[in-house]
Structure formats: structure tokens, C-alpha cells
Design a protein around this motif. Structure first.
Motif, PDB file in Angstrom:
ATOM      1  N   SER A 103     -13.092 -64.499 -34.491  1.00  0.00           N
ATOM      2  CA  SER A 103     -13.251 -64.716 -33.049  1.00  0.00           C
ATOM      3  C   SER A 103     -12.352 -63.803 -32.215  1.00  0.00           C
ATOM      4  CB  SER A 103     -12.952 -66.177 -32.708  1.00  0.00           C
ATOM      5  OG  SER A 103     -11.632 -66.530 -33.108  1.00  0.00           O
ATOM      6  N   ASN A 104     -11.655 -62.868 -32.841  1.00  0.00           N
ATOM      7  CA  ASN A 104     -10.771 -61.945 -32.127  1.00  0.00           C
ATOM      8  C   ASN A 104     -11.570 -61.140 -31.099  1.00  0.00           C
ATOM      9  OD1 ASN A 104      -9.352 -59.262 -31.700  1.00  0.00           O
ATOM     10  ND2 ASN A 104      -7.807 -60.303 -32.931  1.00  0.00           N
ATOM     11  N   LEU A 105     -11.202 -61.254 -29.830  1.00  0.00           N
ATOM     12  CA  LEU A 105     -11.985 -60.637 -28.756  1.00  0.00           C
ATOM     13  C   LEU A 105     -11.831 -59.130 -28.692  1.00  0.00           C
ATOM     14  CD1 LEU A 105     -11.501 -63.254 -25.890  1.00  0.00           C
ATOM     15  CD2 LEU A 105     -13.456 -62.979 -27.434  1.00  0.00           C
ATOM     16  N   THR A 106     -10.657 -58.617 -29.057  1.00  0.00           N
ATOM     17  CA  THR A 106     -10.473 -57.163 -29.069  1.00  0.00           C
ATOM     18  C   THR A 106     -11.347 -56.547 -30.147  1.00  0.00           C
ATOM     19  OG1 THR A 106      -8.197 -57.404 -28.294  1.00  0.00           O
ATOM     20  CG2 THR A 106      -8.782 -55.310 -29.322  1.00  0.00           C
ATOM     21  N   GLN A 109     -14.863 -56.583 -28.915  1.00  0.00           N
ATOM     22  CA  GLN A 109     -15.106 -55.563 -27.907  1.00  0.00           C
ATOM     23  C   GLN A 109     -15.331 -54.204 -28.543  1.00  0.00           C
ATOM     24  OE1 GLN A 109     -11.953 -55.165 -25.002  1.00  0.00           O
ATOM     25  NE2 GLN A 109     -12.938 -53.460 -23.968  1.00  0.00           N
ATOM     26  N   TYR A 110     -14.505 -53.859 -29.522  1.00  0.00           N
ATOM     27  CA  TYR A 110     -14.674 -52.549 -30.157  1.00  0.00           C
ATOM     28  C   TYR A 110     -16.033 -52.450 -30.844  1.00  0.00           C
ATOM     29  CZ  TYR A 110     -13.741 -48.299 -32.723  1.00  0.00           C
ATOM     30  OH  TYR A 110     -13.824 -47.010 -33.206  1.00  0.00           O
ATOM     31  N   TYR A 111     -16.397 -53.484 -31.550  1.00  0.00           N
ATOM     32  CA  TYR A 111     -17.688 -53.515 -32.242  1.00  0.00           C
ATOM     33  C   TYR A 111     -18.840 -53.287 -31.257  1.00  0.00           C
ATOM     34  CZ  TYR A 111     -21.249 -55.655 -35.375  1.00  0.00           C
ATOM     35  OH  TYR A 111     -22.353 -55.930 -36.148  1.00  0.00           O
ATOM     36  N   ARG A 112     -18.774 -53.951 -30.131  1.00  0.00           N
ATOM     37  CA  ARG A 112     -19.877 -53.902 -29.170  1.00  0.00           C
ATOM     38  C   ARG A 112     -19.946 -52.568 -28.432  1.00  0.00           C
ATOM     39  NH1 ARG A 112     -22.173 -58.827 -27.960  1.00  0.00           N
ATOM     40  NH2 ARG A 112     -22.446 -58.408 -25.760  1.00  0.00           N
ATOM     41  N   VAL A 113     -18.795 -51.989 -28.083  1.00  0.00           N
ATOM     42  CA  VAL A 113     -18.852 -50.719 -27.351  1.00  0.00           C
ATOM     43  C   VAL A 113     -19.284 -49.585 -28.264  1.00  0.00           C
ATOM     44  CG1 VAL A 113     -17.222 -51.409 -25.565  1.00  0.00           C
ATOM     45  CG2 VAL A 113     -16.349 -50.293 -27.635  1.00  0.00           C
ATOM     46  N   CYS A 114     -18.968 -49.679 -29.561  1.00  0.00           N
ATOM     47  CA  CYS A 114     -19.484 -48.675 -30.491  1.00  0.00           C
ATOM     48  C   CYS A 114     -21.004 -48.738 -30.555  1.00  0.00           C
ATOM     49  CB  CYS A 114     -18.882 -48.875 -31.881  1.00  0.00           C
ATOM     50  SG  CYS A 114     -17.201 -48.261 -32.078  1.00  0.00           S
ATOM     51  N   LEU A 474      -7.743 -55.038 -44.835  1.00  0.00           N
ATOM     52  CA  LEU A 474      -7.913 -53.657 -44.377  1.00  0.00           C
ATOM     53  C   LEU A 474      -9.255 -53.479 -43.674  1.00  0.00           C
ATOM     54  CD1 LEU A 474      -6.498 -51.690 -47.432  1.00  0.00           C
ATOM     55  CD2 LEU A 474      -5.344 -52.219 -45.270  1.00  0.00           C
ATOM     56  N   LYS A 475     -10.167 -54.411 -43.898  1.00  0.00           N
ATOM     57  CA  LYS A 475     -11.440 -54.419 -43.187  1.00  0.00           C
ATOM     58  C   LYS A 475     -11.349 -55.417 -42.036  1.00  0.00           C
ATOM     59  CE  LYS A 475     -14.421 -51.784 -45.624  1.00  0.00           C
ATOM     60  NZ  LYS A 475     -13.483 -51.035 -46.454  1.00  0.00           N
ATOM     61  N   LEU A 476     -11.994 -55.107 -40.939  1.00  0.00           N
ATOM     62  CA  LEU A 476     -12.066 -56.031 -39.820  1.00  0.00           C
ATOM     63  C   LEU A 476     -13.184 -57.047 -40.065  1.00  0.00           C
ATOM     64  CD1 LEU A 476     -11.733 -53.504 -36.869  1.00  0.00           C
ATOM     65  CD2 LEU A 476     -10.019 -55.186 -37.565  1.00  0.00           C
ATOM     66  N   PRO A 477     -13.064 -58.240 -39.512  1.00  0.00           N
ATOM     67  CA  PRO A 477     -14.159 -59.209 -39.639  1.00  0.00           C
ATOM     68  C   PRO A 477     -15.322 -58.854 -38.724  1.00  0.00           C
ATOM     69  CG  PRO A 477     -12.421 -60.109 -38.249  1.00  0.00           C
ATOM     70  CD  PRO A 477     -11.901 -58.792 -38.775  1.00  0.00           C
ATOM     71  N   ILE A 478     -16.528 -59.130 -39.171  1.00  0.00           N
ATOM     72  CA  ILE A 478     -17.681 -59.030 -38.282  1.00  0.00           C
ATOM     73  C   ILE A 478     -17.473 -60.071 -37.182  1.00  0.00           C
ATOM     74  CG2 ILE A 478     -20.181 -59.260 -38.077  1.00  0.00           C
ATOM     75  CD1 ILE A 478     -19.261 -56.859 -39.748  1.00  0.00           C
ATOM     76  N   PRO A 479     -17.590 -59.695 -35.906  1.00  0.00           N
ATOM     77  CA  PRO A 479     -17.336 -60.660 -34.830  1.00  0.00           C
ATOM     78  C   PRO A 479     -18.164 -61.932 -34.988  1.00  0.00           C
ATOM     79  CG  PRO A 479     -17.495 -58.458 -33.934  1.00  0.00           C
ATOM     80  CD  PRO A 479     -17.893 -58.357 -35.379  1.00  0.00           C
ATOM     81  N   GLN A 480     -17.516 -63.062 -34.797  1.00  0.00           N
ATOM     82  CA  GLN A 480     -18.173 -64.348 -34.996  1.00  0.00           C
ATOM     83  C   GLN A 480     -19.365 -64.516 -34.062  1.00  0.00           C
ATOM     84  OE1 GLN A 480     -17.325 -66.437 -37.493  1.00  0.00           O
ATOM     85  NE2 GLN A 480     -19.227 -67.525 -36.958  1.00  0.00           N
TER      86      GLN A 480
END
Length: 495
Positions: A103-106, A109-114, A474-480
Motif C-alpha cells: 500500500s506504499n503510495l510512493t 505513484q512511481y508504478y503509475r507514472v511509468c 530488492l524487488k518492490l511490491p506490485i501496488p495493492q
């Protein structure tokens, strides 16, 4: 109508046209992404396709706005402000310590702007057939495919398997997408960059400064090959850039980043910014400045104290290395004339008249990077002497002596010397995390940073401690939010 990537003559027109394009193009994977404006109405000719392409370029600013949080702060180069409470910025706080949740919003945000940039690039590619001039049509498609590949390259390195979209989505189709294997995504990235390499010009006229050239495509393609361990192919791409004779090392390191010397001989590709309160300025002077003292440094508005340099990177510079002063400061003088000891990034500082509105570009790829990436590829191929020569070229520009016999006593010690050289050469340019992951050093280095850096071991602030991270972190979670909307999306293991 003329258009400029650098926006140095008609920024207002470009900005308004970009808003128009972004306004009718969906940037989300979880909603209907069919354009609200029919392509027959907008993408009618070369001029309008070019405007859509400029919008895709513009969207890179949104990507860069967040990228340091998912790269630099997660490395041993920087951390969140030591004055920030745990609750004040929980998203960056957890990214800093590798404890982020889905649920990390930052992260979201990165996922969505990419994907926003990818969507804009896809729109150009789908409608580029309306450009009558074949060479121009191929160029526009190549630029769009580069932008798409660049974003996917970052996504696949940060998230692993990701959704791969290369066209418009109608209605609920977006909700049926699944993650594609990393190997598939990398193959598509290579295909896009090879097309870009073959169809982009080597240079542009002065009115189109900042557009992607074939050398930018070669450079990123070489980095993809290096990441995948395809070293001979990487060497070919990097060597082609060097052999072109079009680039060089700027003699004075600080001049690489001067607003009076932008798009200089060392810059291969950069995200372009322009000040003037037009919505096109860079925010990083304010982001990285210390607190309420920013105006003492010539920066209007408060500093956000993001991306604070660690003591580790401060100590990584050798005595007399001019790159240190050009990249960071360890103190400032307050309004009472007192010296306050506080690390902060200066590489993106320039006097600004409006808050979050600097003119300084963010360099994505430069010639020194090509030299040191080639050195890495050489080392992996057992060509240590050639690698050392390249490393020493970068050190010579910094006024430093060549590596010592101890530094290069073995291949591994030479790799460590290269790692250190890349760290100080590209400090705060969002390379460090990717470098550590690519070379298999991330867990060792990051966990050692948690042990040695005081902020994580302050006995008076135990709530700011950091525990060792594991490989999955080392991998980011897929946004919830994406998973909640699309049940076909699988989460990364561990989250």
C-alpha cells in the motif's frame, strides 16, 4: 507551428499542448484506457503526432519526481531526513529501510507514472502512420519506442515480472492483464531499442535539443545487455558510442551540471527542465535542500530534506576529489552565522525564483557512464587491463592518481574499485541501486549500511532502526490498488 524539446523559445505553447494530450490519454492500467478523443480527430498529421510525442517526453518529469525514492533512498547513498519522524513520511521511511508494503503510495505513484509514459508512447506508435514522410514517421516511432523501453527497463528491474502493454486497451481488457515473465519483457525492451538505434538520427538541429538520438538508444541497449550478462553485445554498443567521436568528458566535473552548460558534450540523454513558473521546472533544489534554510542557499521556499547523503558516501570520496564539492555539502551557515553540520545534495542546486521551479536538467545517460559500463563489461570478459584504463580516464578527469597495484591486485578488487568509482562519479543520479543489483552486491552493501550508518543505530531513536533485508526486498511490491482492481495480478513473493 514549431516545437522544442528544450522548450527554450515557446515553453507556454508546449506546456498547454501537453496538457491537452495528457488530458485525453489514459495513464492507468485499471480503468478504461481507450482515448476519449478519436485518433481521427487529433493524430491527423505529423504536427499532431509530434505534439503527442512531446507529451510523452514531458511525462518523464513525473517519473523523475519519484524515481530517487525507489532508487537512491533504497541504496547506501542516501536516507530520509534524520529529523523526520517515523509517521511524518511513512512511505519514504519504509522504502529507506526496505520495509515497504504493497500500500506504499510512493511506490504506487512511481508504478503509475511509468505506465503513463508507456501509454503516451503507445498512442504515438499506434498513430504514427498518419505521418506522410517515411523518415520522420520512423523517427517518431523510434523516439516513442525508446521512451517505452526506458520505462519498462526500470519497471522490470524494480518489480521483476510486470504487465506488458504495447497498444490501446478497450474497456475491461485492462482488468484481464497478467504479469509477463522478465525474459519476455527484456526481449521486448531490446526490440524497441534496436528499432530506435536503427531509426534515430545521430543529432538534431539546435531547435530540437534534447530529443533522443541513436546514441541514447545504443547506451541504454548496452546497459540492458550488461544487465542480462550479454557482455559482447554490450561492448559493441558502448564501443560504437566511443568510436563515434561525438562525445567527450567535460574537463571540469561541476560544469557537467551547470545550467549554463546544459546538453554539453558529455550528455547523451537528459530530462529537460525550464524555469519560469510554467509547470516545467525542476523541483529537486527544494526537495534536497535543508529545511527552512533553503533561502540562505539561494533557493526560494523551504527545503524538504529528502535524499540526505549518508556518511558512507561522504567518506567514499578521496581527498581532493572535486566531485564531492560538486555533489554534496556537509554543512551550511544559518541566519545567525552559525555553521550547522548537515549533509545535503548540491548537484541539483541552482538559484530559483519560484519554489520547485529550477532550470536544471536531470541527466539520464552521459559519456562517463558509457566508459565505466564498458569497463564493467571488460572485467566480466577477463579484460582487466582495458577496464583499468577506462577507470583511470575518469579518475584523471577528477584530478586523481591512477588506481594503485593494490586496487587492481585481483579481478574482484578491481570490481570493487570500479564500484567505488561509479558511486562517486554518479552520486545521486539514480544509478547506485541498479548498479548494486546488477553486480549482485546489493544485499551485502545495503545491510552493511544499516550496520554502519548512525541514523539506523541511534540509541535515542530506536524507532528509526533498520533490520537486515532479504533478497525479496530488492524487488518492490506490485501496488495493492492494482491487485485489488485486477485479480489476475500476482504479488511479488514476500509481500
Amino acid at each position: 507551428m514549431e516545437t522544442y524539446i528544450k522548450y527554450n523559445r515557446k515553453p507556454y505553447i508546449i506546456f498547454m499542448l501537453s496538457l491537452l494530450v495528457i488530458g485525453f490519454t489514459s495513464c492507468d492500467l485499471d480503468v478504461e484506457s481507450e482515448s476519449e478523443v478519436d485518433s481521427e480527430v487529433f493524430y491527423r498529421d505529423a504536427e499532431e503526432v509530434n505534439l503527442a510525442l512531446i507529451s510523452a517526453y514531458n511525462s518523464l518529469r513525473d517519473v523523475m519526481d519519484v524515481e530517487f525514492s525507489v532508487t537512491e533512498i533504497r541504496s547506501d547513498n542516501t536516507f530520509l531526513s534524520p529529523d523526520s519522524s517515523v509517521e511524518n513520511d511513512v512511505d519514504n521511511f519504509t522504502l529507506d529501510r526496505g520495509t515497504m508494503v504493497s500500500s506504499n503510495l510512493t511506490n504506487e505513484q512511481y508504478y503509475r507514472v511509468c505506465y503513463s509514459t508507456i501509454g503516451l508512447a503507445n498512442d504515438v506508435i499506434e498513430n504514427v502512420g498518419n505521418v506522410e514522410d517515411l523518415d520522420l514517421r520512423n523517427q517518431y516511432e523510434a523516439e516513442a519506442r525508446f521512451l517505452r523501453a526506458h520505462c519498462y527497463f526500470n519497471l522490470v528491474r524494480l518489480y521483476g515480472a510486470v504487465i506488458y502493454v504495447d497498444g490501446s486497451l478497450l474497456g475491461d481488457d485492462a482488468l484481464l492483464l497478467e504479469r509477463s515473465p522478465e525474459a519476455f519483457v527484456y526481449q521486448k525492451i531490446k526490440e524497441d531499442l534496436i528499432y530506435a538505434r536503427e531509426n534515430l538520427p545521430s543529432e538534431y538541429g539546435e531547435d530540437e535539443v534534447g530529443r533522443i538520438t541513436q546514441y541514447a538508444a545504443k547506451g541504454i541497449l548496452g546497459k540492458v545487455y550488461l544487465t542480462l550478462g550479454e557482455y559482447p553485445l554490450a561492448i559493441t554498443e558502448f564501443q560504437d558510442i566511443i568510436d563515434s567521436g561525438r562525445f567527450g568528458l567535460v574537463p571540469n566535473y561541476a560544469d557537467i551540471f551547470s545550467t549554463n552548460n546544459e546538453n554539453n558534450e558529455e550528455v547523451i540523454f537528459a530530462v529537460q527542465y525550464i524555469s519560469g513558473n510554467l509547470g516545467l521546472g525542476s523541483p529537486f533544489a527544494n526537495y534536497f535542500a535543508p529545511g527552512a534554510t533553503a533561502e540562505l542557499l539561494g533557493i526560494i521556499g523551504d527545503g524538504d530534506e529528502l535524499n540526505i547523503p549518508t556518511s558512507g558516501i561522504v567518506d567514499a570520496y578521496e581527498d581532493g576529489d572535486p566531485r564531492k564539492e560538486a555533489s554534496l555539502a556537509e554543512s551550511y551557515t544559518d541566519s545567525q552565522g552559525n555553521e550547522i553540520f548537515f549533509n545535503y545534495i548540491t548537484k541539483y542546486f541552482t538559484p530559483v525564483d519560484n519554489e520547485f521551479d529550477s532550470d536544471k536538467d536531470w541527466i539520464i545517460l552521459r559519456y562517463a557512464d558509457i566508459k565505466l559500463l564498458l569497463a564493467e563489461a571488460y572485467l566480466e570478459q577477463g579484460r582487466k587491463d582495458e577496464a583499468v584504463t577506462l577507470i583511470n580516464e575518469i579518475r584523471t578527469r577528477a584530478g586523481l592518481a591512477n588506481l594503485t597495484a593494490t586496487d587492481i591486485a585481483s579481478t574482484f578488487s578491481t570490481k570493487l574499485a570500479l564500484e567505488r568509482e561509479r558511486r562517486v562519479e554518479f552520486a545521486f543520479e539514480n544509478h547506485r541501486f541498479f548498479d548494486l543489483v546488477r553486480t549482485g552486491r546489493a544485499l551485502t552493501v545495503i545491510n552493511q549500511n544499516f550496520i554502519s550508518e548512525f541514523i539506523y543505530n541511534d540509541p535515542n531513536n530506536p524507532q528509526k532502526a533498520a533490520a537486515p533485508i532479504s533478497d525479496y526486498q530488492l524487488k518492490l511490491p506490485i501496488p495493492q490498488r492494482e491487485i485489488d482492481i485486477n485479480p489476475n495480478l500476482a504479488q511479488n513473493i514476500g509481500y
